[in-house]
Design an enzyme around this catalytic site. Structure first.
Site, PDB file in Angstrom:
ATOM      1  N   ASP A   1      65.634  65.587 -46.051  1.00 35.01           N
ATOM      2  CA  ASP A   1      64.570  64.682 -45.481  1.00 35.01           C
ATOM      3  C   ASP A   1      65.701  64.009 -44.696  1.00 35.01           C
ATOM      4  O   ASP A   1      65.912  63.814 -45.161  1.00 35.01           O
ATOM      5  CB  ASP A   1      64.737  63.522 -46.651  1.00 35.01           C
ATOM      6  CG  ASP A   1      63.692  62.636 -46.232  1.00 35.01           C
ATOM      7  OD1 ASP A   1      62.589  63.713 -45.711  1.00 35.01           O
ATOM      8  OD2 ASP A   1      62.786  61.262 -46.698  1.00 35.01           O
TER       9      ASP A   1
ATOM     10  N   HIS B   1      58.670  52.897 -43.246  1.00 38.73           N
ATOM     11  CA  HIS B   1      59.620  53.225 -44.418  1.00 38.73           C
ATOM     12  C   HIS B   1      59.279  51.819 -45.005  1.00 38.73           C
ATOM     13  O   HIS B   1      59.745  50.668 -43.732  1.00 38.73           O
ATOM     14  CB  HIS B   1      60.979  53.564 -43.910  1.00 38.73           C
ATOM     15  CG  HIS B   1      60.679  54.756 -43.461  1.00 38.73           C
ATOM     16  ND1 HIS B   1      61.205  55.373 -42.625  1.00 38.73           N
ATOM     17  CD2 HIS B   1      60.084  55.709 -44.281  1.00 38.73           C
ATOM     18  CE1 HIS B   1      61.589  57.053 -42.733  1.00 38.73           C
ATOM     19  NE2 HIS B   1      60.252  57.001 -43.556  1.00 38.73           N
ATOM     20  N   GLY B   2      60.288  51.205 -46.316  1.00 41.27           N
ATOM     21  CA  GLY B   2      60.729  50.099 -46.621  1.00 41.27           C
ATOM     22  C   GLY B   2      59.466  48.787 -47.187  1.00 41.27           C
ATOM     23  O   GLY B   2      58.331  49.944 -47.359  1.00 41.27           O
TER      24      GLY B   2
ATOM     25  N   HIS C   1      54.888  59.750 -44.496  1.00 33.59           N
ATOM     26  CA  HIS C   1      55.991  59.160 -45.079  1.00 33.59           C
ATOM     27  C   HIS C   1      55.356  57.317 -45.466  1.00 33.59           C
ATOM     28  O   HIS C   1      54.865  57.476 -44.596  1.00 33.59           O
ATOM     29  CB  HIS C   1      57.035  58.811 -44.056  1.00 33.59           C
ATOM     30  CG  HIS C   1      57.849  60.081 -43.764  1.00 33.59           C
ATOM     31  ND1 HIS C   1      59.432  60.383 -43.881  1.00 33.59           N
ATOM     32  CD2 HIS C   1      57.529  61.064 -43.809  1.00 33.59           C
ATOM     33  CE1 HIS C   1      60.340  61.238 -43.973  1.00 33.59           C
ATOM     34  NE2 HIS C   1      58.317  62.167 -43.650  1.00 33.59           N
TER      35      HIS C   1
ATOM     36  N   ASN D   1      55.464  60.137 -49.909  1.00 33.07           N
ATOM     37  CA  ASN D   1      57.081  60.357 -49.620  1.00 33.07           C
ATOM     38  C   ASN D   1      57.568  58.797 -49.972  1.00 33.07           C
ATOM     39  O   ASN D   1      57.053  57.966 -49.401  1.00 33.07           O
ATOM     40  CB  ASN D   1      57.994  60.448 -47.905  1.00 33.07           C
ATOM     41  CG  ASN D   1      58.404  61.723 -47.768  1.00 33.07           C
ATOM     42  OD1 ASN D   1      57.481  63.006 -47.601  1.00 33.07           O
ATOM     43  ND2 ASN D   1      59.964  62.094 -47.022  1.00 33.07           N
TER      44      ASN D   1
HETATM   45  P1  13P Z   1      59.221  53.745 -48.217  1.00 30.55           P
HETATM   46  O1  13P Z   1      60.611  53.435 -47.570  1.00 30.55           O
HETATM   47  O2  13P Z   1      58.007  53.716 -48.747  1.00 30.55           O
HETATM   48  O3  13P Z   1      59.081  54.527 -49.965  1.00 30.55           O
HETATM   49  O4  13P Z   1      59.393  55.658 -47.699  1.00 30.55           O
HETATM   50  C1  13P Z   1      60.011  56.366 -47.693  1.00 30.55           C
HETATM   51  C2  13P Z   1      60.084  57.343 -47.272  1.00 30.55           C
HETATM   52  O5  13P Z   1      59.413  58.517 -46.358  1.00 30.55           O
HETATM   53  C3  13P Z   1      61.147  58.496 -46.799  1.00 30.55           C
HETATM   54  O6  13P Z   1      60.973  59.674 -45.846  1.00 30.55           O
END
Ligand code: 13P
Length: 221
Positions: free
Chosen positions: A13, A111-112, A143, A172
């Site tokens: 990734d 993300h997060g 993601h 993801n």
């Molecule tokens: P999250 O932070 O929502 O778990 O997403 C993870 C991600 O997209 C990793 O590439």
């Protein structure tokens, strides 16, 4: 004894540099994500195309990101003001110019953690990107899937289509798995082996829940 055979793919990734992606190609991953979202659009195409040709010569699949996701991953933060939604016209040019197999789209996903008001996904944009990707035989990837409600992930009424019905084929999830690990450490254990076992079980439970949510559970036979 019955031996279960479950097809597993190991994906690399967010490859943000050539050296790490070249190493991943040598190490035997099944697919890689070329993340050139920090580069200018032109450089992202060149970078992705370079790795894409190498990966394809080894029979590996390639995912790439167009637009830019904000949020925090692995202690690295991309600020909100740097975020950029995926542009449909650029996406066609990007796919043509790079030959990718999967497109990680930016439609308001982060993300997060999502803000207390919850995710604000541009599902209309997702639909357009999916139409374009299917014409080109490209898989749509989302993601930032931690914290997405069941309603957002899949259909919940004839009037409401979720991300799966709007084309997403790979989600993801990282934050929720890590959170389960960290929380399992907070209850006292007698020995390191118990700490490790309970952290593993906590992560497994989240993975199982997500596999059911995304509809990938029970498909192995
Ligand atoms: P999250 O932070 O929502 O778990 O997403 C993870 C991600 O997209 C990793 O590439």
């Amino acid at each position: 004894m019955h031996v279960w055979q479950v097809p597993i793919t190991v994906h690399f990734d967010h490859g943000t540099s050539k050296p790490e992606l070249m190493e991943a190609l040598e190490l035997g991953f099944d697919s890689v994500m070329v993340d050139g979202s920090h580069l200018s659009y032109k450089d992202n195409i060149l970078y992705t195309k370079y790795i894409s040709s190498l990966a394809h010569s080894k029979g590996l699949l390639v995912e790439a990101e167009l637009g830019r996701l904000s949020g925090t991953e692995d202690d690295l933060t991309v600020e909100d003001y740097e975020a950029k939604l995926t542009d449909v016209n650029q996406a066609q040019e990007f796919i043509d110019g790079t030959g990718i197999d999967a497109l990680a789209v930016c439609i308001g996903n982060v993300h997060g953690k999502y803000p207390p008001s919850g995710p604000n996904l541009r599902l209309d944009l997702l639909k357009d990107l999916h139409t374009l990707c299917s014409k080109n035989g490209v898989i749509v990837v989302l993601h930032g899937a931690s914290g997405l409600s069941k309603e957002l992930v899949k259909v919940n009424s004839v009037f409401w289509l979720g991300c799966i019905e709007r084309g997403v084929r790979k989600f993801n999830v990282n934050t929720e798995v890590r959170k389960a690990y960290m929380e399992s450490l907070s209850s006292p254990k007698k020995d390191l082996v118990h700490v490790m076992a309970s952290a593993k079980e906590a992560m497994k439970a989240v993975v199982a829940e997500k596999m059911h949510l995304f509809g990938s559970a029970g498909k192995a036979w």
